[in-house]
Design a protein around this motif. Structure first.
Motif, PDB file in Angstrom:
ATOM      1  N   GLY A  37      82.652   1.013 132.760  1.00 45.61           N
ATOM      2  CA  GLY A  37      82.227   2.391 132.926  1.00 45.61           C
ATOM      3  C   GLY A  37      83.217   3.230 133.724  1.00 45.61           C
ATOM      4  O   GLY A  37      83.277   4.452 133.565  1.00 45.61           O
ATOM      5  N   THR A  92      74.199   6.378 133.648  1.00 43.43           N
ATOM      6  CA  THR A  92      75.426   6.290 134.430  1.00 43.43           C
ATOM      7  C   THR A  92      76.572   5.775 133.563  1.00 43.43           C
ATOM      8  O   THR A  92      76.355   5.231 132.476  1.00 43.43           O
ATOM      9  CB  THR A  92      75.254   5.342 135.628  1.00 43.43           C
ATOM     10  OG1 THR A  92      75.046   3.999 135.146  1.00 43.43           O
ATOM     11  CG2 THR A  92      74.065   5.751 136.482  1.00 43.43           C
ATOM     12  N   GLY A 139      78.268   3.212 134.250  1.00 46.36           N
ATOM     13  CA  GLY A 139      78.078   1.765 134.178  1.00 46.36           C
ATOM     14  C   GLY A 139      77.107   1.367 133.082  1.00 46.36           C
ATOM     15  O   GLY A 139      77.322   0.383 132.363  1.00 46.36           O
ATOM     16  N   GLU A 140      76.001   2.123 132.931  1.00 46.71           N
ATOM     17  CA  GLU A 140      75.032   1.814 131.876  1.00 46.71           C
ATOM     18  C   GLU A 140      75.618   2.064 130.498  1.00 46.71           C
ATOM     19  O   GLU A 140      75.335   1.307 129.551  1.00 46.71           O
ATOM     20  CB  GLU A 140      73.777   2.657 132.089  1.00 46.71           C
ATOM     21  CG  GLU A 140      72.939   2.219 133.271  1.00 46.71           C
ATOM     22  CD  GLU A 140      71.753   3.130 133.511  1.00 46.71           C
ATOM     23  OE1 GLU A 140      70.625   2.611 133.654  1.00 46.71           O
ATOM     24  OE2 GLU A 140      71.943   4.355 133.564  1.00 46.71           O
ATOM     25  N   CYS A 148      77.822  -0.853 129.782  1.00 44.62           N
ATOM     26  CA  CYS A 148      76.990  -2.016 129.455  1.00 44.62           C
ATOM     27  C   CYS A 148      76.521  -1.942 128.010  1.00 44.62           C
ATOM     28  O   CYS A 148      76.624  -2.922 127.251  1.00 44.62           O
ATOM     29  CB  CYS A 148      75.805  -2.072 130.415  1.00 44.62           C
ATOM     30  SG  CYS A 148      74.594  -3.362 130.036  1.00 44.62           S
ATOM     31  N   GLU A 208      75.007 -11.839 130.648  1.00 40.34           N
ATOM     32  CA  GLU A 208      75.803 -11.017 131.546  1.00 40.34           C
ATOM     33  C   GLU A 208      76.249 -11.890 132.708  1.00 40.34           C
ATOM     34  O   GLU A 208      75.550 -12.840 133.090  1.00 40.34           O
ATOM     35  CB  GLU A 208      75.007  -9.807 132.023  1.00 40.34           C
ATOM     36  CG  GLU A 208      74.690  -8.854 130.880  1.00 40.34           C
ATOM     37  CD  GLU A 208      73.787  -7.701 131.254  1.00 40.34           C
ATOM     38  OE1 GLU A 208      73.673  -6.747 130.459  1.00 40.34           O
ATOM     39  OE2 GLU A 208      73.189  -7.745 132.353  1.00 40.34           O
ATOM     40  N   GLY A 215      69.124   3.659 128.503  1.00 42.50           N
ATOM     41  CA  GLY A 215      69.321   2.355 129.122  1.00 42.50           C
ATOM     42  C   GLY A 215      69.088   1.251 128.104  1.00 42.50           C
ATOM     43  O   GLY A 215      68.120   1.289 127.342  1.00 42.50           O
ATOM     44  N   SER A 221      75.399  -4.379 141.659  1.00 45.33           N
ATOM     45  CA  SER A 221      75.222  -3.921 140.282  1.00 45.33           C
ATOM     46  C   SER A 221      76.249  -2.852 139.915  1.00 45.33           C
ATOM     47  O   SER A 221      76.570  -1.983 140.735  1.00 45.33           O
ATOM     48  CB  SER A 221      73.811  -3.367 140.096  1.00 45.33           C
ATOM     49  OG  SER A 221      73.673  -2.726 138.843  1.00 45.33           O
ATOM     50  N   ASP A 222      76.741  -2.915 138.678  1.00 42.86           N
ATOM     51  CA  ASP A 222      77.666  -1.902 138.185  1.00 42.86           C
ATOM     52  C   ASP A 222      76.981  -0.903 137.256  1.00 42.86           C
ATOM     53  O   ASP A 222      77.639  -0.030 136.703  1.00 42.86           O
ATOM     54  CB  ASP A 222      78.826  -2.570 137.436  1.00 42.86           C
ATOM     55  CG  ASP A 222      79.810  -3.214 138.383  1.00 42.86           C
ATOM     56  OD1 ASP A 222      80.685  -2.508 138.897  1.00 42.86           O
ATOM     57  OD2 ASP A 222      79.685  -4.433 138.627  1.00 42.86           O
ATOM     58  N   THR A 223      75.679  -1.043 137.066  1.00 45.47           N
ATOM     59  CA  THR A 223      74.962  -0.121 136.188  1.00 45.47           C
ATOM     60  C   THR A 223      74.146   0.892 136.977  1.00 45.47           C
ATOM     61  O   THR A 223      74.029   2.046 136.578  1.00 45.47           O
ATOM     62  CB  THR A 223      74.036  -0.889 135.236  1.00 45.47           C
ATOM     63  OG1 THR A 223      73.151  -1.724 135.996  1.00 45.47           O
ATOM     64  CG2 THR A 223      74.843  -1.765 134.290  1.00 45.47           C
ATOM     65  N   THR A 268      80.704   4.856 140.456  1.00 49.05           N
ATOM     66  CA  THR A 268      79.731   4.987 139.368  1.00 49.05           C
ATOM     67  C   THR A 268      79.231   6.425 139.329  1.00 49.05           C
ATOM     68  O   THR A 268      78.765   6.955 140.341  1.00 49.05           O
ATOM     69  CB  THR A 268      78.546   4.027 139.574  1.00 49.05           C
ATOM     70  OG1 THR A 268      79.021   2.685 139.551  1.00 49.05           O
ATOM     71  CG2 THR A 268      77.521   4.204 138.472  1.00 49.05           C
TER      72      THR A 268
END
Length: 473
Positions: A225, A256, A258-259, A262, A285, A367, A420-422, A429
């Protein structure tokens, strides 16, 4: 004193004593009822990890519960007395089994956070890498985005599939080609960010510990992301965000970067499955943790057999967080789930991958875990999620048959939520809506009947679904 007067006084005293006893008993019963209701509510909150939103608080019997707003009042009232009556349905039991396991791992995480705060802080940003390494990862993140939606397999160039090999295995330990072809664990893909080497190393250790490297097990370089720097960078990849998207009230934020990364990373795997006719794949993951490593392989094979005996299926959760109650208990270890969070571990069939590719999710991203539930062909519009789901289910097809393992075989690794990266946890982020446009926007304002992008790729026709054998024979 006159005898008649004395008798009357005694009678009045006796009546007064009875009245006081009755009044005291009534007050005691009220107090007990209030305490019991509070205990039952706290038990549900504990099972839910303490993550109840306003609508869910009402759903589970809060003081402002509105029976006209929530049609499942009788079901919620039954759940308020779970700890008192001991009488629960199979669906309630599968829900509670999953939540008990979650609560165990949540308590472990909180204890770990208290004991190792410096470790969590170090993992939140670049795994402690120096500035030169960070800049290299940023450059490679932009290159990975340019290769989307395909996975590069050219060994002479920067590949997106990294084979996991077990050097300890001998040739005689390897399964025969016929046995490998029938193994539901033959194809394993682990979504992993290059700038998260600690998570990647953890994932590889888990794969090797469970002996899962005998087949086609790969680390998949995820779409980062951080490489999405403008809305145009998504638009150029034929991607967009559902107009006005905001997550469920347990995660009430916009999409985001990140999402988005993903979603796109998983999408690349679905497309790879289609291009290579992979009948089913385990998609993980890199922050997964196998609950019982020695028994994992056998447990997966058994639950896949049960899933096949239940009929056709598209997606099987190996890990999830249930937001609403399960729809149907199919067996001791299998259920049809309600609305669920997490995409940390699931098995996907080829037909399931093709359904996901055809569902216009890339052009209308929400999401990913929300999207899986929205696509379910069962009615997931439970009282505590209906205001959220009915908006999106009116746009997306209800084509996916989801199943779930009871209890989960995989949970997030220790400290996963804090690194978390999401979610909106890292300074790098950002929300897609906050990105500079940089050309063509990938966002629209919400209006009834609007979609982010028109359905269907202009560069391809919808992928044909087939009646495939999705079970090992």
């Amino acid at each position: 004193m006159d005898r008649r007067v004395y008798t009357s006084l005694q009678r009045y005293k006796s009546w007064g004593l009875h009245i006081r006893k009755l009044l005291f008993s009534w007050i005691l019963l009220v107090i007990v009822a209030v305490i019991c209701k509070g205990k039952a509510y706290r038990a549900i909150v504990s099972e839910r990890g303490g993550l109840l939103g306003r609508d869910e608080f009402k759903y589970y019997g809060g003081d402002d519960h509105d029976p006209n707003q929530h049609p499942l009042q009788s079901q919620s009232q039954r759940h308020l007395t779970l700890g008192l009556t001991g009488s629960i349905t199979p669906e309630e039991d599968s829900f509670l089994q999953t939540m008990r396991l979650y609560e165990t791992f949540k308590e472990r995480d909180m204890q770990y956070l208290g004991e190792n705060p410096e470790d969590i802080l170090a993992r939140r940003e670049w795994d402690g890498a120096d500035e030169r390494r960070q800049n290299e990862w940023k450059r490679r993140a932009k290159q990975r985005l340019q290769r989307f939606p395909h996975l590069s397999t050219d060994p002479k160039k920067e590949g997106d599939l990294i084979r996991i090999r077990d050097s300890r295995r001998k040739a005689e330990d390897m399964p025969s080609p016929a046995a490998a072809a029938n193994d539901p664990l033959r194809n394993i893909f682990v979504v992993s960010l290059e700038r998260r080497p600690s998570k990647r190393d953890h994932a590889i250790r888990q794969i090797l510990e469970c002996g899962l490297a005998a087949g086609e097990s790969y680390i998949v370089n995820a779409v980062d992301g951080d490489g999405i720097v403008t809305q145009k960078s998504l638009h150029d990849k034929d991607a967009g965000v559902f107009p006005g998207y905001v997550g469920h009230n347990m995660h009430p934020i916009g999409l985001t970067t990140g999402e988005a990364g993903c979603f796109m990373s998983h999408y690349s795997i679905w497309l790879y499955m289609h291009e290579h006719n992979i009948p089913y794949a385990v998609i993980l993951e890199d922050d997964f943790e196998i609950v019982n490593p020695p028994a994992f392989k056998q447990a997966v094979r058994e639950v896949v057999d049960e899933a096949c005996n239940s009929g056709t299926w598209d997606l099987l959760y190996l890990s999830r967080y249930p937001v609403s109650f399960d729809i149907q208990r199919l067996s001791k270890s299998l259920c049809i789930p309600g609305f669920s969070y997490w995409t940390v571990a699931y098995i996907l069939t080829l037909n399931g991958a093709r359904k996901l590719l055809n569902a216009d999710g890339l052009k209308n991203m929400i999401g990913l875990d929300d999207w899986f539930s929205v696509l379910d062909r069962e009615n997931v519009d439970d009282a505590c999620v209906k205001p959220f789901t009915e908006r999106y289910r009116s746009f997306f097809p209800h084509v996916l048959r989801r199943l779930a393992v009871v209890p989960p075989l995989i949970m997030p690794m220790k400290g996963a939520f804090f690194s978390s990266d999401t979610a909106k946890l890292r300074k790098d982020t950002r929300f897609i809506a906050d990105l500079p446009i940089g050309g063509s926007p990938c966002l629209q304002e919400w209006r009834p009947g609007s979609r982010a992008r028109a359905p269907g790729f202009s560069s391809r026709t919808p992928i044909k679904e087939e009646k495939l054998q999705t079970c090992p024979t």
